[in-house]
Design a protein around this motif. Structure first.
Motif: not given
Length: 284
Positions: A84-110
């Motif tokens: 419930r901490q995120i929007t689920h705009d991309y469920d079709g992609f992520v759940l379509g692959e069957g992923l349950r655990t997901l880590l997202a790391i931003p690439v931050v420049v300057s």
């Protein structure tokens, strides 16, 4: 020390980073991309079982990766489908692959997000927290390479930028104007076409010296050679009689040329005509 090869495109760097995620963490799936046109198209995928992640384009603030980019810090969920901490705009992609655990790391420049890397697993991976540290290191190394590229590109743009003409002092500008008027006077007496062509080239070089940093595209006013001759002399404060003597003309002819130049430049006086001609880039 970075493990990235600096050759290749930005997409090549992303592909290297995704491969490093697989190699240096316990996650079986990794993917990612760089910000382009306000969203992150995923350009590299490693370890997936299906093609569901293909075509994924992540917008800031949307989904787990979008939140990570907005907050400029990693985000992880052990149950993507029920989070419930995120929007689920991309469920079709992520759940379509069957992923349950997901880590997202931003690439931050300057201090600004430039992309996002993902590491995922099909089950509730207990190694998520342990793997976050090397994943963050990979993102930092990628950011460092991108930062270097941006600096190189900035310096190349600066090196290739056109050099503005040097700023002339009042005395130099006055000397330039006197030289221009003398050149026009000499050119008016020359009959040889080749010499006149060379004098015309010299005139254009003198005009370039006095051009502003952002010169006008093209003059809207076109003066005849004689109109420019008399106007150049008038710019130095010459009287009609002095201009006539210098150019070998009658004083009435000089007055006529000044009148037509003033009309073309929509100027009520010769001084206003000189100022307008300078704005048009017709004289220094």
């Amino acid at each position: 020390m970075s493990t990235f090869e600096t050759i290749g495109s930005d997409a090549d760097l992303i592909a290297q980073a995704v491969r490093e995620l697989i190699r240096r963490t316990r996650f079986p799936v990794a993917f990612g991309g760089l910000l382009s046109g306000g969203e992150v198209p995923v350009t590299s995928i490693v370890g997936s079982r299906t093609r569901s992640l293909e075509g994924l384009r992540v917008q800031p603030q949307r989904g787990l990766g979008g939140r990570a980019m907005t907050e400029l810090r990693p985000r992880m969920t052990h149950d993507y489908g029920s989070s419930r901490q995120i929007t689920h705009d991309y469920d079709g992609f992520v759940l379509g692959e069957g992923l349950r655990t997901l880590l997202a790391i931003p690439v931050v420049v300057s201090g600004r997000p430039r992309g996002v890397l993902y590491a995922g697993a099909w089950d509730e991976s207990p190694a998520g927290g342990v793997a976050a540290a090397p994943a963050m290191q990979i993102a930092e190394e990628l950011a460092g390479e991108l930062r270097i590229r941006e600096e190189v590109e900035r310096r190349l743009r600066a090196a290739n930028a056109p050099t503005p003409p040097p700023e002339l002092s009042p005395a130099q500008r006055e000397s330039l104007r006197e030289g221009f008027a003398e050149l026009r006077s000499v050119a008016a007496l020359v009959q040889d076409p080749a010499v006149r062509t060379r004098l015309g080239d010299l005139e254009r070089r003198l005009l370039a010296l006095s051009a502003p940093a952002s010169p006008p595209n093209a003059p809207d006013v076109h003066l005849s050679p004689r109109e420019r001759d008399v106007l150049a002399c008038a710019a130095l404060g010459r009287t009609n009689a002095q201009i006539a003597e210098e150019l070998g003309l009658r004083e009435s002819t000089v007055k006529a040329y000044l009148g037509t130049a003033m009309a073309k430049l929509d100027a009520p006086t010769r001084h206003a005509a000189v100022a307008a001609a300078r704005r048009e880039g017709l004289m220094p």
